[in-house]
Design a protein around this motif. Structure first.
Motif, PDB file in Angstrom:
ATOM      1  N   ALA B 106       0.844  -1.204   0.000  1.00  0.00           N
ATOM      2  CA  ALA B 106       0.000   0.000   0.000  1.00  0.00           C
ATOM      3  C   ALA B 106       0.873   1.245   0.000  1.00  0.00           C
ATOM      4  O   ALA B 106       0.595   2.216  -0.706  1.00  0.00           O
ATOM      5  N   ARG B 109       2.355   1.707  -3.462  1.00  0.00           N
ATOM      6  CA  ARG B 109       1.328   2.231  -4.383  1.00  0.00           C
ATOM      7  C   ARG B 109       1.124   3.723  -4.141  1.00  0.00           C
ATOM      8  O   ARG B 109       0.917   4.502  -5.050  1.00  0.00           O
ATOM      9  N   ASN B 110       1.182   4.075  -2.883  1.00  0.00           N
ATOM     10  CA  ASN B 110       0.945   5.469  -2.518  1.00  0.00           C
ATOM     11  C   ASN B 110       2.071   6.395  -3.000  1.00  0.00           C
ATOM     12  O   ASN B 110       1.814   7.466  -3.525  1.00  0.00           O
ATOM     13  N   ASN B 121     -11.836   6.161 -13.015  1.00  0.00           N
ATOM     14  CA  ASN B 121     -11.922   5.777 -11.601  1.00  0.00           C
ATOM     15  C   ASN B 121     -11.793   6.946 -10.633  1.00  0.00           C
ATOM     16  O   ASN B 121     -11.075   6.879  -9.643  1.00  0.00           O
ATOM     17  N   LEU B 123     -13.637   9.357  -7.768  1.00  0.00           N
ATOM     18  CA  LEU B 123     -14.757   9.198  -6.842  1.00  0.00           C
ATOM     19  C   LEU B 123     -15.865  10.157  -7.266  1.00  0.00           C
ATOM     20  O   LEU B 123     -15.646  11.373  -7.326  1.00  0.00           O
ATOM     21  N   ARG B 125     -18.594  11.398  -5.988  1.00  0.00           N
ATOM     22  CA  ARG B 125     -19.172  12.432  -5.123  1.00  0.00           C
ATOM     23  C   ARG B 125     -18.169  13.515  -4.752  1.00  0.00           C
ATOM     24  O   ARG B 125     -18.530  14.522  -4.165  1.00  0.00           O
ATOM     25  N   HIS B 130     -10.626  17.277  -4.404  1.00  0.00           N
ATOM     26  CA  HIS B 130     -10.615  16.238  -3.385  1.00  0.00           C
ATOM     27  C   HIS B 130     -10.122  14.907  -3.955  1.00  0.00           C
ATOM     28  O   HIS B 130      -9.422  14.151  -3.277  1.00  0.00           O
ATOM     29  N   GLU B 133      -6.519  15.059  -4.021  1.00  0.00           N
ATOM     30  CA  GLU B 133      -6.000  15.110  -2.655  1.00  0.00           C
ATOM     31  C   GLU B 133      -5.852  13.709  -2.036  1.00  0.00           C
ATOM     32  O   GLU B 133      -5.073  13.514  -1.097  1.00  0.00           O
ATOM     33  N   LEU B 134      -6.641  12.765  -2.555  1.00  0.00           N
ATOM     34  CA  LEU B 134      -6.727  11.441  -1.903  1.00  0.00           C
ATOM     35  C   LEU B 134      -5.392  10.764  -1.585  1.00  0.00           C
ATOM     36  O   LEU B 134      -5.182  10.339  -0.450  1.00  0.00           O
ATOM     37  N   PRO B 135      -4.490  10.641  -2.560  1.00  0.00           N
ATOM     38  CA  PRO B 135      -3.228   9.963  -2.225  1.00  0.00           C
ATOM     39  C   PRO B 135      -2.482  10.666  -1.103  1.00  0.00           C
ATOM     40  O   PRO B 135      -1.833  10.018  -0.281  1.00  0.00           O
ATOM     41  N   VAL B 137      -3.875  12.203   1.381  1.00  0.00           N
ATOM     42  CA  VAL B 137      -4.541  11.825   2.624  1.00  0.00           C
ATOM     43  C   VAL B 137      -3.934  10.534   3.155  1.00  0.00           C
ATOM     44  O   VAL B 137      -3.573  10.427   4.326  1.00  0.00           O
ATOM     45  N   TYR B 138      -3.791   9.561   2.250  1.00  0.00           N
ATOM     46  CA  TYR B 138      -3.265   8.268   2.701  1.00  0.00           C
ATOM     47  C   TYR B 138      -1.783   8.324   3.016  1.00  0.00           C
ATOM     48  O   TYR B 138      -1.249   7.436   3.657  1.00  0.00           O
ATOM     49  N   LYS B 143      -3.452  18.848   6.111  1.00  0.00           N
ATOM     50  CA  LYS B 143      -4.484  19.431   5.251  1.00  0.00           C
ATOM     51  C   LYS B 143      -3.973  20.580   4.362  1.00  0.00           C
ATOM     52  O   LYS B 143      -4.210  20.582   3.153  1.00  0.00           O
ATOM     53  N   ARG B 146      -1.741  19.464   1.707  1.00  0.00           N
ATOM     54  CA  ARG B 146      -2.511  18.661   0.751  1.00  0.00           C
ATOM     55  C   ARG B 146      -3.183  19.550  -0.274  1.00  0.00           C
ATOM     56  O   ARG B 146      -3.102  19.322  -1.479  1.00  0.00           O
ATOM     57  N   ARG B 182      -4.006  13.279 -10.196  1.00  0.00           N
ATOM     58  CA  ARG B 182      -4.037  12.442  -8.997  1.00  0.00           C
ATOM     59  C   ARG B 182      -2.878  11.448  -8.991  1.00  0.00           C
ATOM     60  O   ARG B 182      -2.263  11.199  -7.965  1.00  0.00           O
TER      61      ARG B 182
END
Ligand SMILES: Nc1ncnc2c1ncn2[C@@H]1O[C@H](COP(=O)(O)OP(=O)(O)OP(=O)(O)O)[C@@H](O)[C@H]1O
Ligand SMILES: [Mg+2]
Lengths: 413, 253
Positions: B106, B109-110, B121, B123, B125, B130, B133-135, B137-138, B143, B146, B182
């Protein structure tokens, strides 16, 4: 992934399915609101009972033929067979009980009382000894005088009336010296007692007090009386009751193995009964709540499984971007806990509204200041328990989500 | 087209400088040794990959081609650490990925992989910002940083004015550019793209390919799967796969 991030994801997931989320937590909502409301209402009643019942006087007790609390018809029939309590019993108790202060007696019937054309039904017509209003809770007068020893000794046809009788017959006019009619017996009003209001909707002011001797002339001597006594101090309460018991048992020639054939009652007797009834209510509530929480938990688990299935692809994407098992696990656990806690919070809101409404209604019925306070501990407990339900219900769906293979998840349509 | 020719007009470097320097002793960024991937379906064994070996150097631009079902996606999943080989060794930046556990994968991958998918792929919603921003976050990045890095990544793919749009408010090409932003936001060692133009029309596909070219010029290492010769022609090197084996591996000067 920090908790705040998981909470944000969870909130947006719940917002996306508002109606479904609401329906999901209905079980938890009902469970929580029933427990919070029941706790609030019983506590309100408890407080009310303690106020009203204990105001009868915590140093006073009574010796009577029938117990205050009769739970069955068979018991009532059994109790009916007991010997009457008679005036000489009172004299014996008065003589033998040195822990007692005042000892008096009362006897009562319910009658319609008249004054001219006016009628007042269901009046408690009580025969009392002159010390009656000093035993237990003191009853003051708003006008006139109390009954005195001389009234009792000479069986004078005089009466102290309650505020309801006063209202019914005299309104604004002067009652003292006027005559009222008890089953064709004339009595003269000498005093008017202070207003007490209602207990459980029953007026405490619809009465006429007569000297006990006068009462016996009107209604006969063959009715069991109630001996009213007061211990000299709070500490002597048990001693006083024991002394009265010994006297009564001796007079009834009871062997030491035989149970009492009379009842000694205190305010606590009623309070004890009330509290055991309350405990029963609590037990039932807890069972109902536990069941609705279990059902609520199952529903939450089910909907979380649906949620995981719907979002398999999202889970795949998140994993591809570096989410670890524990990130996904946390995300769904937080969602499940939040969902349930939201149900709990809604339940608290519902319970608060409900107990406020009920308090208003009950207060109206009892015409008393009645409050059903929603306690902080009940609120925190409700939130804690509903969160716990969410946590437990979320474990399986969340671990399923967390253990998804990213390639498989990404291929999901 | 030359890999070394950085156009003078090239915008600022990506959020994190591409890791051109980080490579194994022999100069390779990726080293695959006899990779097998076998699916067991009941009694049957399906060999999606049957012994694939190659190395890829930093800042290479590789196209993977082959007929449908030949194992291209399977290979990309292995390179992207979404999957582990049934047999063989896969070394990325000196780390033996084929022996890593779930959490380590993981993290790779990050940090080391940027994946671009045929179907974007994103998200649905979440806003473009955002999504990018996801990677981060993980990766546990705070913040403020990010937001800053996600904004820069979106600006790099010319979407500075579409940050608060949701995927369904964007065109296909814009969606794919969000996905590229992303993929790049963590400054990965390689950019993997499995048929990135497969769901786009020719013109939009070309636009994405120009973006890839620019990224390559900025020093990124790119591996992309495609069915189209035109798309593959953008790369310096083409690996052909057939029946789970490398059929040919051609570099152009
Ligand atoms: N999860 C799986 N279980 C069983 N077989 C699989 C699985 N994934 C892939 N395969 C098989 O492995 C082989 C290679 O599949 P892969 O998806 O890598 O092909 P591809 O080259 O990407 O094809 P396409 O060009 O159509 O995308 C195929 O025969 C496929 O059926
Ligand atoms: Mg494929």
């Amino acid at each position: 992934m920090p908790f705040s991030e998981a909470a944000r994801i969870a909130m947006s997931a719940l917002r996306a399915n508002k109606l479904r989320s609401f329906l999901t937590v209905l079980g938890i909502l009902i469970g929580v609101s029933s427990v919070v409301a029941v706790v609030a209402i019983t506590e309100g009643l408890d407080r009310y009972m303690a106020n009203q019942v204990l105001s009868l006087g915590s140093r006073s007790f009574s010796v009577q033929k029938m117990p205050d609390i009769i739970t069955s018809r068979a018991m009532w029939l059994e109790m009916q067979k007991r010997k009457d309590v008679i005036l000489t019993d009172m004299d014996a108790v008065k003589a033998a009980c040195d822990a007692c202060g005042e000892v008096g007696a009362l006897v009562q019937v319910t009658r319609t009382v008249k004054h001219g054309r006016a009628k007042q039904p269901d009046v408690q017509v009580m025969g009392i000894t002159e010390n009656f209003s000093r035993i237990g809770s003191v009853r003051d007068l708003i006008s006139g005088r109390q009954l005195i020893a001389d009234d009792v000794d000479t069986a004078r046809p005089v009466a102290v009336i309650g505020a309801d009788v006063m209202d019914a017959f005299f309104g604004e006019t002067e009652p003292l010296g006027k005559t009222i009619l008890l089953d064709n017996h004339e009595v003269r009003v000498v005093g008017v007692a202070d207003r007490k209001g209602k207990i459980f909707g029953e007026s405490q002011d619809n009465f006429v007090w007569l000297p006990i001797t006068t009462w016996r002339k009107f209604y006969g001597t063959r009715r069991s009386i109630i001996i009213q006594a007061e211990a000299r101090t709070m500490d002597l309460m048990d001693t006083a009751q024991d002394q009265a018991r010994v006297v009564m048992r001796a007079r009834h020639h009871l062997g030491f193995a035989k149970p009492d054939d009379f009842s000694i009652e205190t305010g606590e007797t009623v309070m004890d009964f009330w509290q055991s009834a309350t405990r029963g209510i609590y037990v039932v509530t807890i069972v109902v709540t536990a069941m609705s929480l279990i059902i609520g938990g199952v529903v939450v688990m089910n909907i979380m499984l649906v949620s995981v299935t719907e979002r398999i692809r999202e889970i795949g994407v998140r994993k591809a971007l570096g989410a670890r098992r524990r990130d996904i696990l946390r995300q769904f656990l937080v969602e499940s806990v939040l969902l349930s806690a939201l149900g709990g919070a809604l339940g608290i809101v519902g319970a608060t509204a409900f107990s406020m409404a009920l308090a208003a209604v009950l207060g109206g019925i009892m015409s008393a200041d009645f409050s059903a306070p929603v306690r902080l501990w009940a609120v925190s407990l409700a939130l804690f328990v509903s969160s716990l339900v969410g946590l437990v219900a979320g474990i399986y769906p969340a671990s399923r989500a967390a253990s998804l293979d990213p390639v498989v998840a990404l291929r999901n349509e | 087209m030359s890999a070394d020719a950085v156009p003078p007009s090239a915008p600022a470097v990506p959020p994190s400088a591409p890791p051109a320097a980080a490579a194994e002793a022999d100069g390779s960024l990726i080293r695959a040794e006899d990779l097998w991937r076998t699916y067991v379906m009941g009694a049957e064994e399906i060999h999606a990959l049957r012994g694939v070996s190659f190395t890829i150097a930093p800042n290479e631009y590789v196209a993977v081609m082959g007929p449908s079902g030949s194992g291209k996606s399977t290979l990309m999943n292995l390179i992207g650490c979404l999957d582990t080989p049934s047999r063989g060794r896969y070394v990325l930046r000196g780390k033996v990925v084929s022996e890593m556990n779930d959490n380590e994968l993981a993290a790779i991958r990050n940090r080391e992989i940027g994946f671009v998918f045929q179907t974007f792929n994103l998200l649905p919603r979440a806003t473009a910002l955002h999504n990018v921003e996801l990677p981060l976050v993980y990766a546990g990045i705070p913040k403020d940083e990010r937001m800053e890095r996600a904004r820069r990544a979106l600006a790099m793919v010319d979407l500075a004015d579409r940050m608060t749009h949701k995927p369904n408010e964007l065109s296909g090409g814009q969606r794919q550019r969000v996905a590229v932003a992303r993929a790049l936001v963590m400054g990965p060692a390689i950019l993997l793209a499995d048929e990135p133009t497969g769901n786009l029309d020719t013109v939009t596909g070309e636009e994405i390919m120009r973006l890839f070219e620019k990224l390559h010029a900025e020093g990124n290492t790119i591996i992309l799967v495609t069915h189209e010769k035109d798309v593959a022609d953008h790369a310096q090197r083409t690996i052909h796969i057939r029946d789970g084996k490398i059929e040919s591996d051609e570099k152009r000067r």
